[in-house]
Design a protein around this motif. Structure first.
Motif, mmCIF file in Angstrom:
data_model
loop_
_atom_site.group_PDB
_atom_site.id
_atom_site.type_symbol
_atom_site.label_atom_id
_atom_site.label_comp_id
_atom_site.label_asym_id
_atom_site.label_seq_id
_atom_site.Cartn_x
_atom_site.Cartn_y
_atom_site.Cartn_z
ATOM 1 N N ILE A 157 42.453 46.006 45.244
ATOM 2 C CA ILE A 157 43.838 45.562 44.702
ATOM 3 C C ILE A 157 44.608 44.915 45.857
ATOM 4 C CG2 ILE A 157 45.816 46.146 43.494
ATOM 5 C CD1 ILE A 157 44.382 48.715 42.721
ATOM 6 N N TRP A 178 49.987 44.796 51.220
ATOM 7 C CA TRP A 178 50.312 46.114 50.954
ATOM 8 C C TRP A 178 51.243 46.806 52.491
ATOM 9 C CZ3 TRP A 178 51.378 47.568 46.669
ATOM 10 C CH2 TRP A 178 50.449 47.141 45.574
ATOM 11 N N VAL A 196 48.365 40.854 38.318
ATOM 12 C CA VAL A 196 48.182 41.938 39.830
ATOM 13 C C VAL A 196 46.697 42.048 39.730
ATOM 14 C CG1 VAL A 196 48.676 43.864 40.898
ATOM 15 C CG2 VAL A 196 50.366 42.860 39.397
ATOM 16 N N SER A 248 50.019 54.943 37.719
ATOM 17 C CA SER A 248 50.114 53.573 38.735
ATOM 18 C C SER A 248 51.270 53.804 39.575
ATOM 19 C CB SER A 248 50.399 52.383 38.105
ATOM 20 O OG SER A 248 51.765 52.366 37.266
ATOM 21 N N LEU A 249 51.008 52.926 40.587
ATOM 22 C CA LEU A 249 52.213 52.841 41.609
ATOM 23 C C LEU A 249 53.547 52.801 41.235
ATOM 24 C CD1 LEU A 249 52.536 52.676 45.009
ATOM 25 C CD2 LEU A 249 52.450 50.263 44.638
ATOM 26 N N LEU A 264 46.564 51.635 49.677
ATOM 27 C CA LEU A 264 46.017 50.720 48.836
ATOM 28 C C LEU A 264 45.596 49.602 49.836
ATOM 29 C CD1 LEU A 264 48.613 50.373 45.846
ATOM 30 C CD2 LEU A 264 45.947 50.710 45.826
ATOM 31 N N TYR A 269 56.237 56.221 48.238
ATOM 32 C CA TYR A 269 55.676 55.070 47.771
ATOM 33 C C TYR A 269 55.031 54.298 48.637
ATOM 34 C CZ TYR A 269 56.305 50.318 45.305
ATOM 35 O OH TYR A 269 55.840 49.073 44.558
ATOM 36 N N HIS A 275 50.386 44.207 32.970
ATOM 37 C CA HIS A 275 49.771 44.849 34.022
ATOM 38 C C HIS A 275 49.645 46.746 33.503
ATOM 39 C CE1 HIS A 275 48.038 46.467 37.693
ATOM 40 N NE2 HIS A 275 49.074 47.103 38.240
ATOM 41 N N ARG A 328 54.684 45.372 52.502
ATOM 42 C CA ARG A 328 55.481 46.282 51.399
ATOM 43 C C ARG A 328 56.099 47.587 52.120
ATOM 44 N NH1 ARG A 328 54.430 46.808 44.918
ATOM 45 N NH2 ARG A 328 53.502 44.609 45.130
ATOM 46 N N SER A 379 45.813 51.160 37.131
ATOM 47 C CA SER A 379 46.116 50.421 38.648
ATOM 48 C C SER A 379 45.646 51.273 39.645
ATOM 49 C CB SER A 379 47.709 50.141 38.538
ATOM 50 O OG SER A 379 47.722 49.200 39.634
ATOM 51 N N MET A 380 46.593 51.769 40.417
ATOM 52 C CA MET A 380 46.259 52.775 41.675
ATOM 53 C C MET A 380 45.496 53.970 41.155
ATOM 54 S SD MET A 380 49.044 54.846 44.029
ATOM 55 C CE MET A 380 49.822 55.779 42.700
ATOM 56 N N ARG A 401 56.002 42.060 37.547
ATOM 57 C CA ARG A 401 54.672 42.773 37.671
ATOM 58 C C ARG A 401 54.014 43.311 36.426
ATOM 59 N NH1 ARG A 401 57.749 44.355 42.095
ATOM 60 N NH2 ARG A 401 57.744 46.380 41.689
ATOM 61 N N TRP A 402 54.868 44.005 35.865
ATOM 62 C CA TRP A 402 54.236 45.051 35.021
ATOM 63 C C TRP A 402 53.971 44.725 33.527
ATOM 64 C CZ3 TRP A 402 57.618 49.894 36.331
ATOM 65 C CH2 TRP A 402 57.062 50.245 37.712
HETATM 66 O O1 LIG Z 1 53.014 46.155 42.896
HETATM 67 C C1 LIG Z 1 52.951 46.908 41.419
HETATM 68 O O2 LIG Z 1 53.853 47.230 41.111
HETATM 69 C C2 LIG Z 1 51.752 46.860 40.743
HETATM 70 C C3 LIG Z 1 50.973 47.809 41.039
HETATM 71 C C4 LIG Z 1 49.810 47.447 42.163
HETATM 72 C C5 LIG Z 1 48.862 48.636 42.312
HETATM 73 C C6 LIG Z 1 49.718 49.723 41.292
HETATM 74 O O3 LIG Z 1 49.081 50.772 40.985
HETATM 75 O O4 LIG Z 1 50.648 48.983 40.641
#
Ligand SMILES: O=C(O)CC1=CCC(=O)O1
Length: 264
Positions: free
Chosen positions: A126, A132, A219, A31-32, A193, A186, A244, A135, A97-98, A157-158
């Motif tokens: 997502i 996104w 999420v 995941s991200l 995304l 990142y 998550h 961020r 996730s990603m 978040r996780w």
């Molecule tokens: O934002 C995060 O940390 C959660 C998340 C969204 C996509 C992913 O891979 O992680």
């Protein structure tokens, strides 16, 4: 444990291969803001009877931080490059996730390379493009300071609050992955995304698919997984008691669902 560097036209990817060479291949995608180490528990278990191939998604860990923005054509193409480099014609794929979105991309664009597809804590879209993009812009502008903020806020978040309180060492380890992630990598994944939307395409997925949802995931929600299940013919859905990063928070339930699905 030695890692392999797989060359692609746009940089190298850090890949770790464990398990018998002649066993069915299982690719694990992170995941991200994490690394292939997020799969340590699953690799230990599934390498007993699979050739487990895990890798750092581009921009993360030991993989190339090539110039962004990235796209899922690029991130999905990276998986195909890894399979080609290892001489693997078809593999099971499990992404979270990603990484789950990369799996959806493969299910749509390269189904001939997949045996079974597991999409955990993910969605066909997502978050929002604006979220996104914002961020990514923050991380590009503030670099390490922004990554430190994202690492500090990552438990919310996780993981559930209860898990964060009960497992501080594991949560800190996960935070160390995002704190160590290159800002440019990142941000480039956030930009991928932002553009990623497979809602109109996932109905074409015909490989056997398992969707894993975390009952407390803020999420990518259970409703996101139900929407994918409605779109993908025959898709199974398993809900596990987690937020998550469900493979870390509920490894027993996650592994049981994965094992049962891979058995067929
Ligand atoms: O934002 C995060 O940390 C959660 C998340 C969204 C996509 C992913 O891979 O992680």
């Amino acid at each position: 444990m030695s890692d392999t560097l797989v060359q692609t036209p746009s940089g190298t990817l850090r890949v770790r291969v464990e398990g018998p060479t002649d066993a069915p291949a299982l690719v694990l995608s992170n995941s991200l803001g994490t690394t292939l180490e997020m799969w340590d528990a699953q690799a230990a278990r599934f390498s007993q009877d699979h050739r487990v191939v895990r890798y750092d998604t581009r921009g993360h860990g030991g993989s190339a931080v090539s110039p962004g923005p990235y796209s899922f054509d690029l991130l999905g193409g990276d998986v195909l490059a890894i399979l080609d480099a290892l001489g693997i014609a078809r593999a099971h794929f499990c992404g979270i996730s990603m990484g789950g979105f990369t799996g959806l991309w493969l299910g749509v664009h390269a189904p001939q390379r997949l045996d079974r597809l597991v999409v955990a804590n993910s969605a066909a879209k997502i978050g929002t493009a604006e979220g996104w993009a914002a961020r990514a812009a923050l991380v590009r502008a503030q670099g390490a300071a922004a990554m430190a903020e994202l690492a500090a806020s990552s438990p919310s978040r996780w993981f559930t609050e209860a898990f964060t309180a009960a497992q501080p060492a594991l949560v800190q380890r996960a935070q160390s992955w995002i704190a160590g992630t290159a800002p440019q990598g990142y941000a480039a994944c956030c930009e991928a995304l932002a553009q990623a939307d497979l809602r109109a395409d996932i109905a074409r997925i015909a490989v056997p698919t398992l969707l894993v949802a975390g009952s407390a995931d803020p999420v990518t929600t259970v409703a996101d997984a139900q929407a994918m299940q409605s779109a993908i013919a025959g898709a199974r859905l398993v809900e596990v008691p987690a937020s998550h990063l469900s493979n870390l928070e509920a490894p027993q339930a996650f592994d049981a669902a994965l094992a049962q699905f891979l058995r067929g």
